[in-house]
Design an enzyme around this catalytic site. Structure first.
Site, short mmCIF file in Angstrom:
data_model
loop_
_atom_site.label_atom_id
_atom_site.label_comp_id
_atom_site.label_asym_id
_atom_site.label_seq_id
_atom_site.Cartn_x
_atom_site.Cartn_y
_atom_site.Cartn_z
N TYR A 156 0.83 -1.21 0.00
CA TYR A 156 0.00 0.00 0.00
C TYR A 156 0.87 1.27 0.00
CZ TYR A 156 -3.83 3.14 1.50
OH TYR A 156 -4.77 4.14 1.59
N VAL A 166 -11.56 2.53 13.46
CA VAL A 166 -12.86 3.11 13.81
C VAL A 166 -13.98 2.07 13.74
CG1 VAL A 166 -14.59 4.88 13.24
CG2 VAL A 166 -12.15 5.46 13.20
N GLN A 209 -0.16 4.55 20.69
CA GLN A 209 0.03 5.07 19.32
C GLN A 209 -1.08 6.09 19.04
OE1 GLN A 209 -1.11 2.07 20.14
NE2 GLN A 209 -2.18 1.01 18.50
#
Ligand SMILES: NC(=O)c1ccc[n+]([C@@H]2O[C@H](COP(=O)([O-])OP(=O)(O)OC[C@H]3O[C@@H](n4cnc5c(N)ncnc54)[C@H](O)[C@@H]3O)[C@@H](O)[C@H]2O)c1
Length: 315
Positions: free
Chosen positions: A153, A196, A217
């Site tokens: 990615y 989320v 984090q």
């Protein structure tokens, strides 16, 4: 009437973009192979007279002759948003990602050049990798592992940026690159593995919230309406970017999980599991450049955005 092509138009961000462009008076063609998107996301616009949906892979040959919007209005914009974007996809379909960010980018750039159309590339904060500069400014070159689990990615998006930048320099492409930081909101897939939806769904279902690592984090969460506003401004400008688009309010993942528990009214507890490989330790955009050049700011705070998102996940 002006016409734009939105690749990835039935995905999370792409579907919101389709609605925005239609509401601004554009004709919109959404091209999507539904690898991670859903037709459900575009159900509000499918019958719109100026909307057309093309189900296909952007990397395959594109037959423009049948596109009704193109015939009627030409093509004044291409927004390349097709690309799986969740860490689960990095493991499941890495070659799809590498292909759409290389062949897909090259094909859509060619299309934009041919039609002298404005081109906007959806890049990502992942181009900074696990950043050593905080907050991240656009002139930071990043700290990316080219042979890690996320490299399909990160590096694919870096290639996309390089290709678009080169086409601007040598082929007169009217391009703009945006680097999107964690965006959330209605129409995220409930099971896509991003922080989320993962934590919200666990809380809604009364399960333990699993946090990768120790939760220290950080992430900066941008509500999708704000993001779409920034993309639209970028599209209307002649700016090349790259511009960070994100909400600079930074939270630890643990703080975020506690908010999720509060807003869902859940009794779920938190638990900590091993961190994902190469997971960035901190993430916060410096948005000075986009504020100055486009007058854009994130307006929706996490409390407002999270409530709307939880409402959606509860449906
Ligand atoms: N959501 C975020 O926080 C975020 C952050 C950074 C960058 N981005 C970028 O924004 C874009 C949209 O992300 P999203 O969150 O909406 O993800 P998404 O998975 O919901 O949307 C991607 C869409 O692209 C489609 N697609 C993928 N490969 C395709 C191909 N080869 N041909 C045609 N369609 C294809 C999928 O079916 C899907 O509808 C992506 O480029 C992503 O990298 C998103």
């Amino acid at each position: 009437m002006q016409h734009v092509l939105i690749t990835g138009g039935s995905g999370f961000i792409g579907s919101h973009l389709c609605e925005r462009f239609l509401s601004e008076g554009y004709a919109v063609t959404a091209l999507d192979n539904l690898v991670t998107g859903q037709k459900e996301n575009i159900k509000n616009v499918l019958k719109h007279p100026h909307f057309e949906f093309i189900e296909q892979d952007v990397c395959d040959p594109i037959d423009l002759r049948s596109w009704k919007n193109l015939k009627a209005h030409g093509l004044s914009g291409v927004l390349h948003f097709a690309c799986p974007a969740s860490p689960i996809d990095f493991e499941k379909i890495p070659f799809v990602i590498l292909k759409v960010d290389s062949i897909g980018t090259m094909k859509t750039v060619d299309l934009a050049i041919e039609h002298k159309a404005r081109y906007v590339l959806a890049s990502t904060s992942e181009v900074y990798g696990d950043p050593l500069v905080h907050p991240q400014t656009e002139d930071y070159w990043g700290n990316v592992n080219p042979v890690g689990v996320r490299s399909c990615y990160d590096e694919a998006k870096r290639f996309s940026e390089a290709y678009v930048h080169t086409a601007r320099l040598y082929s007169d492409l009217n391009s703009g690159i945006i680097r999107i930081f964690n965006t959330y909101g209605p129409r995220m897939r409930k099971d896509d593995g991003r922080v989320v939806p993962e934590l919200c769904m666990q809380a809604i279902q009364g399960k333990t919230l699993t946090i990768h690592g120790d939760g220290s984090q950080t992430r900066s969460f941008c509500f999708v309406d704000d993001l779409v506003d920034g993309i639209y401004k970028m599209f209307q400008s002649k700016e090349s970017g790259p511009f960070n688009l994100g909400n600079p309010n930074e939270f630890t993942v643990k703080e975020f999980a506690e908010k999720v528990v509060e807003y869902t009214g859940s009794k779920s507890k938190l638990s900590f599991i091993p961190a994902r490989a190469d997971d960035p330790k901190q993430r916060k955009p410096d948005i000075t450049r986009v504020q100055t050049k486009l007058g854009w700011n994130a307006k929706v705070n996490l409390d407002q955005g999270l409530k709307k998102t939880i409402e959606f996940f509860n449906l």
